[in-house]
Scaffold this motif. Sequence first.
Motif, short mmCIF file in Angstrom:
data_model
loop_
_atom_site.label_atom_id
_atom_site.label_comp_id
_atom_site.label_asym_id
_atom_site.label_seq_id
_atom_site.Cartn_x
_atom_site.Cartn_y
_atom_site.Cartn_z
N SER A 22 0.83 -1.20 0.00
CA SER A 22 0.00 0.00 0.00
C SER A 22 0.87 1.26 0.00
O SER A 22 0.61 2.21 -0.75
N ASP A 23 1.91 1.26 0.81
CA ASP A 23 2.79 2.44 0.88
C ASP A 23 3.56 2.64 -0.41
O ASP A 23 3.72 3.76 -0.89
N PHE A 24 4.05 1.53 -0.97
CA PHE A 24 4.85 1.63 -2.19
C PHE A 24 4.05 2.29 -3.32
O PHE A 24 4.55 3.14 -4.05
N PHE A 25 2.80 1.88 -3.46
CA PHE A 25 1.99 2.44 -4.54
C PHE A 25 1.32 3.77 -4.14
O PHE A 25 0.60 4.36 -4.93
N GLY A 26 1.55 4.18 -2.89
CA GLY A 26 1.01 5.45 -2.45
C GLY A 26 -0.50 5.43 -2.23
O GLY A 26 -1.17 6.44 -2.37
N PHE A 27 -1.05 4.26 -1.85
CA PHE A 27 -2.49 4.17 -1.63
C PHE A 27 -2.90 4.76 -0.27
O PHE A 27 -4.07 5.05 -0.07
N SER A 28 -1.94 4.85 0.64
CA SER A 28 -2.20 5.27 2.02
C SER A 28 -3.52 4.75 2.60
O SER A 28 -4.39 5.52 3.01
N LEU A 29 -3.65 3.43 2.64
CA LEU A 29 -4.84 2.81 3.24
C LEU A 29 -4.74 2.84 4.76
O LEU A 29 -3.65 2.79 5.32
N SER A 30 -5.90 2.93 5.40
CA SER A 30 -5.94 2.90 6.86
C SER A 30 -5.76 1.46 7.34
O SER A 30 -5.87 0.52 6.55
N GLU A 31 -5.53 1.32 8.65
CA GLU A 31 -5.37 -0.04 9.18
C GLU A 31 -6.63 -0.87 8.95
O GLU A 31 -6.55 -2.06 8.63
N GLU A 32 -7.78 -0.24 9.12
CA GLU A 32 -9.05 -0.96 8.91
C GLU A 32 -9.16 -1.43 7.46
O GLU A 32 -9.58 -2.55 7.18
N GLN A 33 -8.80 -0.55 6.54
CA GLN A 33 -8.88 -0.92 5.12
C GLN A 33 -7.92 -2.06 4.81
O GLN A 33 -8.26 -2.98 4.05
N LEU A 34 -6.74 -2.02 5.43
CA LEU A 34 -5.78 -3.10 5.18
C LEU A 34 -6.32 -4.44 5.68
O LEU A 34 -6.10 -5.48 5.06
N VAL A 35 -7.05 -4.39 6.79
CA VAL A 35 -7.64 -5.64 7.31
C VAL A 35 -8.70 -6.18 6.33
O VAL A 35 -8.79 -7.38 6.09
N VAL A 36 -9.46 -5.27 5.74
CA VAL A 36 -10.46 -5.71 4.75
C VAL A 36 -9.75 -6.40 3.59
O VAL A 36 -10.14 -7.50 3.15
N VAL A 37 -8.67 -5.78 3.09
CA VAL A 37 -7.92 -6.37 1.98
C VAL A 37 -7.38 -7.74 2.40
O VAL A 37 -7.49 -8.74 1.66
N GLU A 38 -6.83 -7.79 3.59
CA GLU A 38 -6.26 -9.06 4.08
C GLU A 38 -7.32 -10.17 4.07
O GLU A 38 -7.07 -11.27 3.57
N ASN A 39 -8.48 -9.87 4.60
CA ASN A 39 -9.52 -10.91 4.68
C ASN A 39 -10.02 -11.35 3.30
O ASN A 39 -10.36 -12.50 3.10
#
Length: 279
Positions: free
Chosen positions: A195-212
């Motif tokens: 997320s950081d590399f591509f500059g998406f700046s996702l929140s922790e909650e959003q990252l958990v959604v992606v993970e699941n």
Amino acid sequence: PEDLVLIYKGILYPSFMCSEETFHALECFEAREDDLLVVTYPKCGTNWVFQILNEMLLFSQVKVPSIYQAMLEFGKPGKIQSLKEASSPRVFATHLHYRDIPKSFFEKKVKTLLILRNPKDTAVSYFHFSNNNPVLSSYGSWDLFFNDYINGKVCYGSFFDHSLAWGKHIDDESIMAITYEDMKLDYATYLKKISDFFGFSLSEEQLVVVENKTTFKSMKENSEGTHGKLGNTFFRKGEIGDWKSLFTEAQSKAVDAKFEQHLAGTKLGEKLNYKKYCE
Ligand code: A3P
């Protein structure tokens, strides 16, 4: 059978997906600064990472095309024209060797995520996939496949040549290299890095959604929707170390020797953590 492959500049490709005309059309392909590119040797986690980008971009209302459309070298030459008209950001994936990537990707410094996997698990995954996928040559035995794999006579050529050439660029500012194994063992950390590399700046909650949404289990369950009828062939086992189920001692030594010859002592070789995953 011969008609399942085509040879372009000395490398085999699946003739059902690739054509010489498309390769020619690709030569003058114009990349854009805000394109995104995923690079893998086959079976190293292409579909997994593509789905990660898909889910991440959904938070910015960006709809990513199917992976078949996104694969640079797949499809009819006319697709190159339609890509010109596609809106930004465009997401691409490819198995091409470094030398065959359209030059404008490097000129435009397109952010490129290189996914690596240990050569032994990659081989086992490729063997099963070849036998389960009708557009690839199937093999009567693992030994027959192994000989082609170690000699680079499979589609996309030698794992070692592919890795060696890409490996020379893993410190380029526009490239980030991550291994399949690191993602498996420390998923949250690597999702954040992506997320950081591509500059998406996702929140922790959003990252958990992606993970699941991108666990092996969840992707396998949804595979018919995302990939159609043969979808589940892309999601076989999703584990580290399955090479031990098929490799003989001699085959294992042969890959060790190739690794030693091509990749040992390189940055990419170090990243692969060969001793941990292949011995
Ligand atoms: P296995 O055959 O070892 O199971 P590619 O997408 O490049 O074709 O790679 C396919 C490999 O990635 C397969 O390996 C597949 O199961 C694995 N894979 C796909 N999605 C995954 C996920 N979400 N987590 C872990 N592995 C995954």
